[in-house]
Design a protein around this motif. Structure first.
Motif, PDB file in Angstrom:
ATOM      1  N   SER A  63       0.813  -1.218   0.000  1.00 24.54           N
ATOM      2  CA  SER A  63       0.000   0.000   0.000  1.00 24.54           C
ATOM      3  C   SER A  63       0.843   1.263   0.000  1.00 24.54           C
ATOM      4  O   SER A  63       0.455   2.270  -0.583  1.00 24.54           O
ATOM      5  CB  SER A  63      -0.926   0.023   1.217  1.00 24.54           C
ATOM      6  N   ALA A  64       1.970   1.223   0.668  1.00 29.04           N
ATOM      7  CA  ALA A  64       2.824   2.417   0.750  1.00 29.04           C
ATOM      8  C   ALA A  64       3.403   2.738  -0.621  1.00 29.04           C
ATOM      9  O   ALA A  64       3.951   1.862  -1.302  1.00 29.04           O
ATOM     10  CB  ALA A  64       3.950   2.182   1.749  1.00 29.04           C
ATOM     11  N   GLU A  65       3.277   3.989  -1.024  1.00 26.84           N
ATOM     12  CA  GLU A  65       3.775   4.399  -2.339  1.00 26.84           C
ATOM     13  C   GLU A  65       5.284   4.199  -2.477  1.00 26.84           C
ATOM     14  O   GLU A  65       5.782   3.967  -3.577  1.00 26.84           O
ATOM     15  CB  GLU A  65       3.409   5.852  -2.619  1.00 26.84           C
ATOM     16  N   SER A  66       6.000   4.276  -1.376  1.00 26.51           N
ATOM     17  CA  SER A  66       7.459   4.129  -1.426  1.00 26.51           C
ATOM     18  C   SER A  66       7.904   2.669  -1.440  1.00 26.51           C
ATOM     19  O   SER A  66       9.087   2.375  -1.590  1.00 26.51           O
ATOM     20  CB  SER A  66       8.087   4.832  -0.227  1.00 26.51           C
ATOM     21  N   ASP A  67       6.956   1.745  -1.312  1.00 21.10           N
ATOM     22  CA  ASP A  67       7.274   0.316  -1.250  1.00 21.10           C
ATOM     23  C   ASP A  67       6.814  -0.336  -2.553  1.00 21.10           C
ATOM     24  O   ASP A  67       5.629  -0.329  -2.876  1.00 21.10           O
ATOM     25  CB  ASP A  67       6.559  -0.308  -0.055  1.00 21.10           C
ATOM     26  N   ASN A  68       7.735  -0.905  -3.313  1.00 20.38           N
ATOM     27  CA  ASN A  68       7.413  -1.539  -4.592  1.00 20.38           C
ATOM     28  C   ASN A  68       7.180  -3.033  -4.486  1.00 20.38           C
ATOM     29  O   ASN A  68       7.136  -3.727  -5.500  1.00 20.38           O
ATOM     30  CB  ASN A  68       8.530  -1.272  -5.604  1.00 20.38           C
ATOM     31  N   ALA A  69       7.033  -3.555  -3.278  1.00 23.42           N
ATOM     32  CA  ALA A  69       6.832  -4.991  -3.083  1.00 23.42           C
ATOM     33  C   ALA A  69       5.512  -5.434  -3.704  1.00 23.42           C
ATOM     34  O   ALA A  69       4.524  -4.699  -3.711  1.00 23.42           O
ATOM     35  CB  ALA A  69       6.858  -5.330  -1.602  1.00 23.42           C
ATOM     36  N   SER A  70       5.507  -6.671  -4.234  1.00 20.00           N
ATOM     37  CA  SER A  70       4.290  -7.200  -4.850  1.00 20.00           C
ATOM     38  C   SER A  70       4.394  -8.711  -4.997  1.00 20.00           C
ATOM     39  O   SER A  70       5.468  -9.302  -4.866  1.00 20.00           O
ATOM     40  CB  SER A  70       4.073  -6.579  -6.226  1.00 20.00           C
ATOM     41  N   SER A  71       3.271  -9.310  -5.326  1.00 26.73           N
ATOM     42  CA  SER A  71       3.258 -10.743  -5.609  1.00 26.73           C
ATOM     43  C   SER A  71       4.047 -11.032  -6.880  1.00 26.73           C
ATOM     44  O   SER A  71       4.716 -12.063  -6.980  1.00 26.73           O
ATOM     45  CB  SER A  71       1.828 -11.262  -5.737  1.00 26.73           C
ATOM     46  N   ASN A  72       4.009 -10.125  -7.843  1.00 25.82           N
ATOM     47  CA  ASN A  72       4.756 -10.320  -9.092  1.00 25.82           C
ATOM     48  C   ASN A  72       6.260 -10.380  -8.858  1.00 25.82           C
ATOM     49  O   ASN A  72       6.976 -11.056  -9.592  1.00 25.82           O
ATOM     50  CB  ASN A  72       4.449  -9.210 -10.090  1.00 25.82           C
TER      51      ASN A  72
END
Length: 187
Positions: A63-72
């Motif tokens: 959710s945080a805009e500065s965090d690019n973490a994802s399932s992909n």
């Protein structure tokens, strides 16, 4: 890209009542090729575990805009809470287990219907799949999980404001009423 108008037809603190209303509306709609989509915000490790039990391959992003973490990216969602989840084109029978898994988490469950059928005795024309949707917002007072709430809202989607008679007719079927709250919903 098109937009529909999502009109609130029932708001209740009772999730069982909201689900009963959804079931009633699904019994009216043409669901021969229907699918269900999920969007939500998962804030707790417990909520994440429950949701992943139902949808183990759930797509998500931080959710945080500065965090690019994802399932992909193959990241661990528990390390990036809160996360936004999204999943599309699931069979209808996955909806209620997903709702049950949410607990206090926020989500919108959208049923992509085949059609709202014509109801000649009520003067209602057929509405094609392009605009035939039903959404349940859980623990949120809007479609996009921006406004946490203890209430749950059932929305009926129609093409535009000229289809208010459809909204009113469907609201009557579930013991609700057209609240006047209408949100634009990108399709």
């Amino acid at each position: 890209m098109s937009n529909s108008r999502a009109a609130a037809v029932l708001t209740t603190p009772d999730l069982t009542e909201a689900i009963r209303a959804v079931r009633t509306l699904l019994s009216i709609a043409d669901i021969s090729q229907a699918e269900v989509d999920f969007e939500g915000v998962i804030r707790s490790p417990e909520g994440l575990a429950r949701v992943l039990h139902v949808l183990p391959d759930l797509e998500w992003r931080a959710s945080a805009e500065s965090d690019n973490a994802s399932s992909n990216a193959g990241d661990d969602p528990a390390a990036h809470l809160p996360i936004r989840v999204f999943d599309w084109c699931r069979p209808l029978e996955v909806a209620e287990p997903f709702i049950a898994a949410l607990g206090p988490e926020l989500a919108a469950i959208r049923w992509d219907l085949n059609a709202w059928p014509a109801v000649p005795e009520a003067g209602l024309d057929f509405i094609s799949q392009k605009y035939a949707y039903l959404t349940l917002s859980v623990n949120s007072s809007d479609l996009y999980q921006c406004e946490p709430s203890e209430d749950h809202t059932v929305y009926v989607h129609v093409p535009d404001e000229h289809h208010i008679a459809r909204v009113e007719w469907l609201a009557e079927r579930v013991g609700g009423h057209r609240t006047g709250r209408v949100e634009v919903a990108p399709l």
